[in-house]
Design an enzyme around this catalytic site. Structure first.
Site, PDB file in Angstrom:
ATOM      1  N   LYS A  84       0.817  -1.216   0.000  1.00  0.00           N
ATOM      2  CA  LYS A  84       0.000   0.000   0.000  1.00  0.00           C
ATOM      3  C   LYS A  84       0.855   1.272   0.000  1.00  0.00           C
ATOM      4  O   LYS A  84       0.447   2.293  -0.538  1.00  0.00           O
ATOM      5  CB  LYS A  84      -0.935   0.013   1.211  1.00  0.00           C
ATOM      6  CG  LYS A  84      -1.960  -1.129   1.239  1.00  0.00           C
ATOM      7  CD  LYS A  84      -3.080  -0.937   0.245  1.00  0.00           C
ATOM      8  CE  LYS A  84      -4.107  -2.050   0.321  1.00  0.00           C
ATOM      9  NZ  LYS A  84      -5.146  -1.959  -0.710  1.00  0.00           N
ATOM     10  N   GLU A 106      -9.765   5.581   3.075  1.00  0.00           N
ATOM     11  CA  GLU A 106     -10.537   4.520   3.717  1.00  0.00           C
ATOM     12  C   GLU A 106      -9.568   3.366   3.962  1.00  0.00           C
ATOM     13  O   GLU A 106      -8.516   3.287   3.336  1.00  0.00           O
ATOM     14  CB  GLU A 106     -11.665   4.040   2.789  1.00  0.00           C
ATOM     15  CG  GLU A 106     -11.232   3.047   1.718  1.00  0.00           C
ATOM     16  CD  GLU A 106     -10.245   3.587   0.693  1.00  0.00           C
ATOM     17  OE1 GLU A 106     -10.340   4.783   0.360  1.00  0.00           O
ATOM     18  OE2 GLU A 106      -9.380   2.824   0.211  1.00  0.00           O
ATOM     19  N   SER A 372       1.943  -9.621  -0.653  1.00  0.00           N
ATOM     20  CA  SER A 372       1.549  -8.207  -0.569  1.00  0.00           C
ATOM     21  C   SER A 372       1.814  -7.559   0.786  1.00  0.00           C
ATOM     22  O   SER A 372       1.927  -6.341   0.865  1.00  0.00           O
ATOM     23  CB  SER A 372       0.074  -8.062  -0.927  1.00  0.00           C
ATOM     24  OG  SER A 372      -0.715  -8.905  -0.109  1.00  0.00           O
TER      25      SER A 372
END
Ligand SMILES: Cc1ncc(COP(=O)(O)O)c(C=O)c1O
Length: 390
Positions: A84, A106, A372
């Site tokens: 991210k 969010e 990830s």
């Protein structure tokens, strides 16, 4: 291709009041983001602050166990613990250059919230994070991290109190704060230009992985596999490989409890065409178009929609999408930890689980999984499973 579309999917299905900031963002991408100055600054941030390039790791023990050559692209080694951060640093840099003072976002698993709060602190900007009340509870460590980083975390009590509802509230907030605020959308979904913007910022993952893999092996992998929530880590991993027809692209969705009729988060496997959060894609919906509740043990996969580029890759037959249930993901979490000393995020565990579950069909193949994120955030959830194994 129609602007803002991937095949039949994408678009900008938003209230009129959201069009100005979307157009402003599109213009910033066309002017600021393409400039050498921006690209150089972004590359320096990725190198000096995120720790890129992230490693490519071969898994000798697990490969031996299952008869599949398993390679991991280590986004779990990034600053803040997941892919991210690539996206949030890129968007924060862009927003700063657009003259914005605040980042709004969010979060589901909390990793996008932590990554946005980190980027805001680095860029000296304010930060507000909407998070479903269920996720606030199951990812409480990340809530504490966000608050320490200076972000305001707003618990959303509407709907199923997960990611979908957090996005609704964040979009609503953006309408009234657009002058000063950039909505740092956390995944490759939402209205145009977000799916394109997030894809471009995450494409570094696949570019690096392709280069590292070829350098090490002198050939391309047979399969590139990644978990799919909204779809950002998967589209980032896939993008550089799309022209390589010999490479099978595999996205892995969450099948939830796996029982027939149960809640799941697998719109590409079980959904139909529809519009959610400003984009046309595959979604979990009733026959009359009501969004169905989703579920996954992995908070970051718990979303009833998916980014439009994945729907297009699926429709074109360029990528396939499998699904893995909670129990299989928890098993992969434990297996990778024990066999390789790597504790994966529950989201990433879905991708590893797909390889374990399909090992008989993958014998002798070279499979690259995009790991990830790391699983520290999930320790409370999986504790009882680890206890059972002792
Ligand atoms: C570690 C990790 N992997 C995957 C995801 C799913 O998001 P995406 O599909 O956008 O990569 C999340 C979302 O929070 C996450 O935290």
């Amino acid at each position: 291709m129609k602007k803002g579309y991937f095949g039949d999917y994408g678009g900008q299905f938003v209230p009129e009041l959201l069009m100005p900031p979307l157009l402003e963002l599109e213009q910033a991408m066309d002017t600021i983001m393409v400039s050498k100055e921006f690209q150089d600054e972004f590359a320096a941030l990725l190198k000096e602050c995120v720790g890129r390039p992230s490693a490519l790791t071969f898994c000798p023990n697990l490969s031996h166990d299952i008869g599949v050559n398993l390679w991991l692209k280590r986004e779990d080694l990034n600053h803040t613990g997941a892919h991210k951060i690539n996206n949030t640093l890129g968007q924060a840099l862009l927003a700063k250059k657009m003259g914005k003072k605040m980042l709004l976002t969010e979060t589901g698993a909390g990793m996008n919230g932590v990554a946005t709060a980190t980027a805001a602190a680095m860029m000296d900007m304010g930060c507000k994070v909407y998070m479903g009340a269920v996720d606030v509870e199951r990812q409480s460590l990340n809530v504490r991290r966000m608050e320490l980083l200076g972000a305001e975390v707003v618990a959303v009590e509407s709907g199923t109190r997960t990611l979908k509802d957090a996005i609704n509230e964040a979009l609503r907030c953006w309408i009234s704060t657009q002058e000063t605020t950039h909505y740092c959308f956390g995944t490759a979904a939402g209205p145009h230009p977000f799916p394109l913007l997030v894809r471009e910022l995450q494409a570094v993952v696949g570019r690096e992985a392709r280069m590292q893999y070829v350098e090490r092996n002198g050939a391309l992998p047979d399969v590139v596999c990644a978990c799919v929530g909204g779809g950002s880590n998967a589209i980032g991993a896939f993008h550089a490989f799309v022209p390589d027809e010999s490479v099978q692209l595999v996205g892995v969705e969450a099948a939830g409890t796996g029982e027939p009729g149960c809640f799941n988060s697998a719109p590409l496997n079980l959904g139909t065409d529809g519009v959610l959060h400003g984009t046309k894609s595959k979604l979990l919906q009733t026959d009359d178009g009501q969004i169905m509740p989703s579920h996954s043990v992995a908070a970051g996969l718990d979303y009833p929609g998916v980014g439009p580029e994945h729907a297009a890759l699926q429709a074109a037959g360029r990528a396939i999408y499998g699904s893995v249930n909670d129990e299989q993901a928890l098993n992969a979490f434990k297996t990778l930890s024990r066999r390789e000393g790597i504790i994966p995020a529950l989201e990433s565990s879905h991708a590893v689980a797909w390889v374990l579950e399909n090992a008989d069909k993958l014998q002798g193949k070279n499979v690259l999984v995009n790991l990830s994120g790391r699983g520290d955030k999930d320790m409370d959830i999986v504790e009882h499973v680890l206890d059972q194994g002792e």
